[in-house]
Design a protein around this motif. Structure first.
Motif: not given
Length: 539
Positions: A10-19, A21-29
């Motif tokens: 689990x990427x505790x940096x790359x997977x933690x993007x946005x709050x 529904x805005x999180x869906x606009x970010x790339x999470x690996x």
């Protein structure tokens, strides 16, 4: 079709993007991993730290929305320092050992986009060694233009369409598929073996196999190497080439240190090898470092190691095993991390039986042991070595000596004939070529010079060969004398112990499925206090 199973952090940096529904606009690996229709993920073995539990719950929920068919199995890990190689490798290794793999039913992948660089290295090592029977997956983010900048609220359908996927790259570690890479590796290996042979073309299959194995050992191991063989067989030369190979590969930084142990005697032996402190013995006016310390970080070649005294052998064993020793007269240990190559023309096993060599030291230096064949056992290599010696003479003296066809054929016929033993091996061949090159008028080696050189060699060999009476025990039955004389005659006319054994036991060996003629002959000679080295000691 096989099920696709992925292991990843689990990427505790790359997977933690946005709050929100805005999180869906970010790339999470980890999310993107499960959002590729061309490779649907059946099961995701997701490693996480306890502190990231809330993030884990959110990621599992989002994966369920995007890929309902994907089962997420959380695996909590306990690694105090994610940058500690040993901790990370041990953790992943333990997971692999306990996991039940079913490669006939499932296709396995390891996701290396997330986790520290240490984790990525450990994933690679465990996958390459097949502890994880998997392929590597690397996710890459999409280009900025591919990500929508809309600030509108997203509904579920929008999420499915707008979530950034990026690209998925599969890394196959099966190098056998890559002919160009293999060709390059093979070229590198050939360069390494050529370095060990110093570019001399050899036609001897035994020698080629020996050099190929030594190249692998020299490239992968720091353990001691034992080189056995007659005087002049090239032990010192090969040790230097091994050093150059390791130095060129940045495996060794120190210097090459060489000593012939036959020149060491008494206090001087201890001092030369281990150093001494001022006043350690009469004449010790200054402190001396010693060769073992000089070889720190490098390579130490102890030629004729069988000539070392028992006290020096004991200290050498301690230095090899503990990487430290005490200089003569000092109670303070000195650290030195060197690789040892030992050379000998003696039978060390016989020396052990006679109490002249320590068995524990022999066991320590005998992990990689190689018997170098003499020139008489490599007669197919005499011709390329002649050319090598001529080129070496030209480099040293600036004159290129040459044979004419008649003189070359005459010298080759003599040099490769069965009765020629080349008692001094390559050293003697070098001397022979040097003499002819030096005396050659206008650098042309004539037939007359070749005939004179052949006569000189034959005279030298006749003068140095021991008579049977010199070797015969003083008290021996006539029956044993007659038998031993014949054995000695065959030994003196053979190029090696194995060759003599084959000649002596030709009939009996043909009736056996397996045989060891050399060992049988060695035991016979030992009954009379003789050995192959003693018989050929003046050769």
């Amino acid at each position: 079709m096989k099920k696709n199973v992925v292991f990843g952090f689990l990427g505790n940096v790359l997977d933690r993007r946005g709050k929100g529904k805005r999180r869906w606009r970010h790339w999470r690996p980890t999310i993107a991993l499960c959002h590729h229709a061309d490779k649907p993920i059946t099961r995701l073995e997701l490693l996480y730290y306890q502190n990231d539990y809330h993030l884990l719950c959110e990621i599992i929920k989002d994966i369920k929305l995007l890929s309902p068919q994907t089962e997420v199995r959380p695996i909590v890990i306990d690694i105090a320092d994610p940058w500690d190689f040993e901790q990370v490798y041990t953790c992943l290794f333990d997971i692999a050992e306990k996991y039940t793999f079913e490669p006939d039913k499932e296709e396995y992948y390891v996701h290396i986009t997330t986790g520290t660089h240490v984790a990525q290295i450990c994933w690679f090592l465990l996958t390459e060694s097949r502890y994880f029977p998997a392929k590597l997956l690397q996710m890459s983010p999409p280009q900025p233009k591919d990500i929508s900048a809309s600030n509108n609220e997203l509904n579920d359908d929008d999420i499915l369409v707008m979530t950034p996927r990026g690209t998925m790259n599969q890394i196959d570690l099966n190098l056998h598929r890559y002919d160009k890479i293999l060709t390059r590796f093979q070229h590198y290996a050939n360069q390494a073996t050529d370095l060990l042979k110093s570019g001399i073309a050899t036609r001897n299959q035994q020698f080629n196999q020996l050099i190929a194995e030594i190249e692998q050992v020299a490239s992968r191991s720091h353990a001691p190497i034992l080189l056995s063989g007659p005087t002049g067989a090239g032990k010192s030369f090969l040790a230097k080439q091994i050093y150059l190979l390791k130095h060129n590969n940045h495996q060794i930084q120190g210097q090459f240190v060489e000593i012939n142990c036959a020149t060491l005697r008494g206090d001087g032996a201890m001092s030369t090898l281990f150093g001494h402190v001022k006043g350690a013995f009469t004449g010790a006016n200054i402190t001396r470092t010693g060769l073992l310390k000089s070889a720190d970080g490098g390579l130490l070649f102890l030629d004729e190691i069988g000539e070392l005294g028992l006290d020096e052998q004991a200290m050498l064993l301690k230095a090899i095993e503990e990487k430290q020793f005490y200089p003569y007269g000092s109670d303070k240990p000195i650290q030195s991390n060197f690789q040892l190559i030992a050379g000998t023309n003696k039978d060390l096993k016989q020396a052990i039986a006679q109490g002249e060599f320590r068995e524990d030291l022999f066991a320590r230096i005998n992990l990689w042991s190689y018997q170098l064949p003499g020139l008489a056992e490599r007669k197919e290599d005499i011709e390329p070595n002649i050319d090598f010696e001529l080129a070496r003479y030209a480099k040293e003296y600036g004159i290129m000596p040459r044979f004419n066809q008649q003189s070359r054929n005459a010298y080759l016929k003599f040099a490769t004939s069965p009765q020629v033993k080349w008692q001094g091996n390559f050293r003697e061949l070098n001397s022979s070529i040097t003499r002819m090159a030096t005396l050659a008028p206008q650098a042309n080696i004539t037939l007359q010079q070749v005939e004179q050189e052949i006569g000189r060699l034959q005279q030298n060999w006749q003068q140095t060969t021991k008579s049977y009476n010199d070797l015969m025990p003083t008290e021996i039955d006539e029956f044993d004398r007659c038998q031993l004389e014949k054995v000695l005659e065959i030994c003196q006319n053979s190029a090696s112990l194995s060759e003599a054994g084959r000649a002596l036991f030709a009939v009996s060996r043909s009736k056996k499925q397996r045989s060891n003629d050399a060992d049988r002959l060695k035991k016979y000679l030992a009954k009379f206090g003789l050995s192959w080295e003693i018989i050929h000691s003046n050769n």
